[in-house]
Write a protein that holds these residues in place. Structure first.
Motif, PDB file in Angstrom:
ATOM      1  N   THR A 176      54.703 -31.967 -51.975  1.00 19.35           N
ATOM      2  CA  THR A 176      53.430 -31.628 -51.357  1.00 19.35           C
ATOM      3  C   THR A 176      53.624 -31.366 -49.864  1.00 19.35           C
ATOM      4  O   THR A 176      54.299 -32.120 -49.171  1.00 19.35           O
ATOM      5  CB  THR A 176      52.437 -32.781 -51.551  1.00 19.35           C
ATOM      6  OG1 THR A 176      52.234 -32.981 -52.943  1.00 19.35           O
ATOM      7  CG2 THR A 176      51.109 -32.473 -50.880  1.00 19.35           C
ATOM      8  N   GLU A 202      52.386 -24.586 -59.264  1.00 22.79           N
ATOM      9  CA  GLU A 202      51.936 -25.792 -59.980  1.00 22.79           C
ATOM     10  C   GLU A 202      52.343 -25.699 -61.446  1.00 22.79           C
ATOM     11  O   GLU A 202      51.550 -25.905 -62.368  1.00 22.79           O
ATOM     12  CB  GLU A 202      50.412 -25.955 -59.844  1.00 22.79           C
ATOM     13  CG  GLU A 202      49.921 -26.070 -58.416  1.00 22.79           C
ATOM     14  CD  GLU A 202      50.441 -27.301 -57.688  1.00 22.79           C
ATOM     15  OE1 GLU A 202      50.892 -28.263 -58.359  1.00 22.79           O
ATOM     16  OE2 GLU A 202      50.393 -27.322 -56.443  1.00 22.79           O
ATOM     17  N   ALA A 241      55.862 -29.780 -57.343  1.00 22.91           N
ATOM     18  CA  ALA A 241      56.425 -30.989 -56.741  1.00 22.91           C
ATOM     19  C   ALA A 241      56.950 -31.940 -57.809  1.00 22.91           C
ATOM     20  O   ALA A 241      57.734 -32.848 -57.501  1.00 22.91           O
ATOM     21  CB  ALA A 241      55.368 -31.704 -55.897  1.00 22.91           C
ATOM     22  N   GLU A 282      45.002 -34.145 -59.158  1.00 25.59           N
ATOM     23  CA  GLU A 282      45.666 -32.891 -58.819  1.00 25.59           C
ATOM     24  C   GLU A 282      44.693 -31.930 -58.164  1.00 25.59           C
ATOM     25  O   GLU A 282      43.474 -32.094 -58.237  1.00 25.59           O
ATOM     26  CB  GLU A 282      46.255 -32.238 -60.083  1.00 25.59           C
ATOM     27  CG  GLU A 282      47.312 -33.059 -60.777  1.00 25.59           C
ATOM     28  CD  GLU A 282      47.998 -32.284 -61.901  1.00 25.59           C
ATOM     29  OE1 GLU A 282      48.206 -31.070 -61.736  1.00 25.59           O
ATOM     30  OE2 GLU A 282      48.315 -32.896 -62.936  1.00 25.59           O
ATOM     31  N   ASP A 324      42.962 -31.257 -51.836  1.00 27.56           N
ATOM     32  CA  ASP A 324      43.557 -31.311 -50.500  1.00 27.56           C
ATOM     33  C   ASP A 324      42.659 -32.135 -49.592  1.00 27.56           C
ATOM     34  O   ASP A 324      41.604 -31.684 -49.157  1.00 27.56           O
ATOM     35  CB  ASP A 324      43.709 -29.881 -49.950  1.00 27.56           C
ATOM     36  CG  ASP A 324      44.404 -29.852 -48.591  1.00 27.56           C
ATOM     37  OD1 ASP A 324      44.609 -30.927 -47.993  1.00 27.56           O
ATOM     38  OD2 ASP A 324      44.733 -28.749 -48.123  1.00 27.56           O
ATOM     39  N   GLN A 382      51.478 -36.830 -58.299  1.00 27.00           N
ATOM     40  CA  GLN A 382      50.477 -35.853 -57.889  1.00 27.00           C
ATOM     41  C   GLN A 382      49.340 -36.534 -57.135  1.00 27.00           C
ATOM     42  O   GLN A 382      48.880 -36.040 -56.097  1.00 27.00           O
ATOM     43  CB  GLN A 382      49.922 -35.128 -59.117  1.00 27.00           C
ATOM     44  CG  GLN A 382      50.869 -34.121 -59.748  1.00 27.00           C
ATOM     45  CD  GLN A 382      50.993 -32.841 -58.932  1.00 27.00           C
ATOM     46  OE1 GLN A 382      50.094 -32.468 -58.195  1.00 27.00           O
ATOM     47  NE2 GLN A 382      52.124 -32.164 -59.066  1.00 27.00           N
ATOM     48  N   GLY A 432      50.012 -37.456 -53.525  1.00 23.94           N
ATOM     49  CA  GLY A 432      50.039 -36.346 -52.590  1.00 23.94           C
ATOM     50  C   GLY A 432      48.683 -35.877 -52.123  1.00 23.94           C
ATOM     51  O   GLY A 432      48.594 -34.961 -51.292  1.00 23.94           O
ATOM     52  N   ARG A 433      47.594 -36.489 -52.596  1.00 26.87           N
ATOM     53  CA  ARG A 433      46.273 -35.993 -52.226  1.00 26.87           C
ATOM     54  C   ARG A 433      45.916 -36.290 -50.773  1.00 26.87           C
ATOM     55  O   ARG A 433      45.188 -35.529 -50.146  1.00 26.87           O
ATOM     56  CB  ARG A 433      45.182 -36.619 -53.118  1.00 26.87           C
ATOM     57  CG  ARG A 433      45.258 -36.317 -54.607  1.00 26.87           C
ATOM     58  CD  ARG A 433      45.453 -34.859 -54.924  1.00 26.87           C
ATOM     59  NE  ARG A 433      46.860 -34.551 -55.157  1.00 26.87           N
ATOM     60  CZ  ARG A 433      47.417 -33.383 -54.937  1.00 26.87           C
ATOM     61  NH1 ARG A 433      46.725 -32.391 -54.417  1.00 26.87           N
ATOM     62  NH2 ARG A 433      48.691 -33.179 -55.194  1.00 26.87           N
ATOM     63  N   ARG A 475      49.006 -34.572 -46.214  1.00 23.58           N
ATOM     64  CA  ARG A 475      49.156 -33.140 -46.426  1.00 23.58           C
ATOM     65  C   ARG A 475      49.999 -32.438 -45.370  1.00 23.58           C
ATOM     66  O   ARG A 475      50.180 -31.224 -45.441  1.00 23.58           O
ATOM     67  CB  ARG A 475      47.763 -32.492 -46.465  1.00 23.58           C
ATOM     68  CG  ARG A 475      46.784 -33.161 -47.418  1.00 23.58           C
ATOM     69  CD  ARG A 475      47.212 -33.043 -48.854  1.00 23.58           C
ATOM     70  NE  ARG A 475      47.245 -31.657 -49.311  1.00 23.58           N
ATOM     71  CZ  ARG A 475      47.600 -31.295 -50.523  1.00 23.58           C
ATOM     72  NH1 ARG A 475      47.973 -32.205 -51.417  1.00 23.58           N
ATOM     73  NH2 ARG A 475      47.618 -30.017 -50.868  1.00 23.58           N
TER      74      ARG A 475
END
Length: 620
Positions: A43, A175, A325, A453, A456, A502, A505-506, A509
């Protein structure tokens, strides 16, 4: 494919992190003779920019014979990812095309009508005077004639065999980690009241195996064909008729594909059939099942539909770049999607975010299995209150995993007196609720379902999150059960690890971003141990640094935060103070607002729903 252009095709004015090295590795992997390159990029590494550079290497129309495939496709399973691409000025030459239902007609009396229900599809022989300006056909013409066409994976697969979107030189799938699962989903056939327009007229047999399902599919396809032909014979159709005609055509294709694939002795696909109990209804209808016992809705599922992917993906290009990722195991991934591992290269891109900026914390309170959930959930709710105290002025995201867990947590947090800092969503209003939470200035905590997922949350949009339950696949699903019966436990834990990564990674960033992830289900720690061999080094570093945080003692009033308390006290609702008093005294004064009503009003209902809501089972 002209690999010498890969650096000049990079769309940003300068490289960030390890992007230049990644492009060098991708170039070398293709130059070594590989037709498929997996790019495992964490990410924040700028996968979309890498994707654009790779797509830009596709053969151009003036560089080969007229019969040569030219140009590139960019595709992604996530609608939100395509939206991000469309909004990025650096990717302006990725010409986006969407399905007809995403466009509205421009005729004066049809401006609210989706293109897939416009007069051109309702009336026989209709000659549209403005077709050249139709937003759908305009976008389609542009995308089909430009070097790079961008679309969702669903649209890409649906256009297989199209004369408009033919084979191209390069296909880039962003993705791509869930490619096998998405293919299984697209190839799954749902037969029930929501998917078969004349379901109530059917006599559905009890299906005791795949062979019986095939015979029924053949019969149903014939019935659908007759009904479709009756609609096509009419000069004019209503919007409802158009929807039925298009659904019938789609259903006929699905059923014929299933029958053809099952009868093909060379097909590697394994088919499974699930049938629900029949609901109460009048018997009768069509078919040749006589007085056989009636059955309920059917779900016909493929396992590893390699043949389906061959037709819809692998036949669509010469060279492929698959970016993600979380492609955790190259050999396993290749087997699932029908690729030969020896002819596929894997390029690893280093993580450039400092590990201390993306910490994991162990706040486990027990297991969240069905058997232990009643005992564990209240403990997690109390932990969330303490985390709200620890982050009084920062937004938080709670991954509830299911609507059942979301409802339980929302009720408990309301009982604790912190309900005014909590937001939730329902199935229909998830996107609107998410956008409202992101836009708000208050440090609210969002109880989410299946948002691990395509989200952002950079910067102050979210600084902390909680994983309430290990996202194991439902073992009641026949596909999952079938794989576990074959001993595919490594796949089971690897899939769970992929979802956790996943989710992590939210909230981080960029290299200078930071955000904490708290693990509340002890099964998550067990999953890390079982899937350790498939864990990338950069995530293993996070796991190795994991520790238990020093949280304040449970004090719900402190969880509302200084600014939040002031804001809400002046808002006139009084809900928090009343709930606080009830919490202290252990009694309800009878004036508390209905919790489900309050949550619904805060969710921001909308008819637009996230694509993920249609992908995942969110009931368990």
């Amino acid at each position: 494919m002209n690999l010498e252009r890969i650096f000049e095709e990079f769309p940003a004015p300068s490289y960030r992190g390890t992007q230049q090295q990644a492009l060098r590795d991708v170039r070398d992997a293709f130059a070594a003779g590989n037709d498929v390159v997996l790019v495992r990029a964490p990410t924040g590494s700028g996968k979309s920019l890498l994707a654009r550079a790779i797509a830009g290497c596709a053969r151009r129309a003036d560089a080969g014979d007229p019969s040569d495939a030219t140009g590139a496709y960019y595709t992604t399973p996530q609608v939100s990812q395509l939206d991000d691409v469309a909004a990025d000025d650096l990717l302006a030459d990725l010409n986006v095309i969407r399905g007809k239902s995403n466009y509205t007609c421009i005729l004066p009396d049809e401006r609210e009508t989706p293109v897939n229900q416009a007069p051109c599809v309702r009336e026989r022989g209709y000659d549209c005077s403005v077709k050249h300006r139709c937003p759908y056909f305009s976008d389609r013409a542009i995308a089909s004639n430009r070097e790079i066409a961008a679309m969702t994976l669903a649209y890409f697969m649906q256009t297989a065999g199209s004369e408009v979107f033919r084979k191209r030189d390069v296909v880039v799938v962003d993705e791509a980690h869930g490619l096998a699962e998405w293919a299984e989903m697209y190839a799954t056939i749902q037969l029930g009241p929501r998917t078969v327009p004349f379901w109530d007229d059917l006599r559905v047999p009890e299906v005791d195996g795949v062979e019986r399902a095939v015979r029924y599919a053949e019969s149903l396809a014939q019935t659908c064909t007759r009904r479709k032909d009756d609609l096509l014979a009419q000069d004019s159709l209503s919007p409802a008729d158009v929807r039925e005609r298009d659904r019938l055509q789609e259903l006929i294709g699905e059923l014929e594909w299933f029958v053809s694939d099952y009868r093909d002795p060379g097909s590697p696909t394994t088919w499974l059939v699930d049938q629900s109990e029949p609901r109460s209804r009048d018997a009768g209808g069509t078919g040749d099942d006589g007085d056989d016992p009636q059955g309920g809705p059917l779900t016909i599922k493929p396992m590893n539909p390699e043949k389906y992917l061959q037709h819809t993906v692998w036949d669509r290009g010469n060279k492929f770049a698959l970016l993600s990722a979380t492609i955790l195991n190259k050999e396993a991934f290749c087997r699932q999607v029908g690729l030969e591992p020896d002819s596929v290269a894997l390029v690893d891109v280093d993580h450039t975010f400092p590990v201390e900026n993306r910490p994991l914390y162990d706040v486990t309170q027990g297991k969240m299995t069905y058997e232990e959930r009643d005992e564990t959930t209240p403990k997690i709710a109390r932990t969330i209150v303490r985390l709200m105290q620890h982050h009084p002025d920062e937004k938080g995201l709670i991954h509830a995993h299911s609507y059942d867990i979301q409802d339980r947590l929302a009720d408990l947090l309301t009982d604790f007196g912190v309900g005014d800092r909590i937001r939730t969503h329902d199935r229909d209003g998830r996107d609107a609720a998410l956008e409202a939470w992101k836009a708000a200035d208050d440090p609210d905590v969002f109880l989410s379902v299946k948002m691990e997922e395509a989200l952002d949350l950079k910067g102050d949009l979210c600084r902390w999150q909680v994983l309430c339950k290990a996202p194991f696949l439902n073992t009641g699903d026949s596909r999952v059960a079938h794989r576990l019966e074959e001993g595919q436990w490594a796949w089971y834990y690897r899939t769970t690890l992929r979802t956790v990564m996943q989710a992590c990674g939210r909230v981080v960033r960029a290299p200078d971003d930071y955000g904490a992830t708290y693990l509340a289900d002890s099964s998550l720690v067990d999953c890390f141990e079982r899937a350790r061999t498939d864990m990338p080094d950069w995530f293993a570093a996070q796991v190795d640094r994991m520790e238990r945080p020093d949280l304040p003692s449970f004090e719900p009033r402190a969880a509302l935060g200084a600014s939040g308390t002031s804001h809400r006290a002046s808002s006139g609702s009084g809900t928090a103070s009343r709930q606080g008093r009830a919490s202290e005294t252990g009694a309800d004064d009878g004036r508390r607002t209905d919790r489900s009503s309050s949550r619904s009003s805060r969710s921001g209902r909308s008819s637009r729903s996230s694509p993920l809501a249609d992908v995942w089972d969110t009931d368990g």
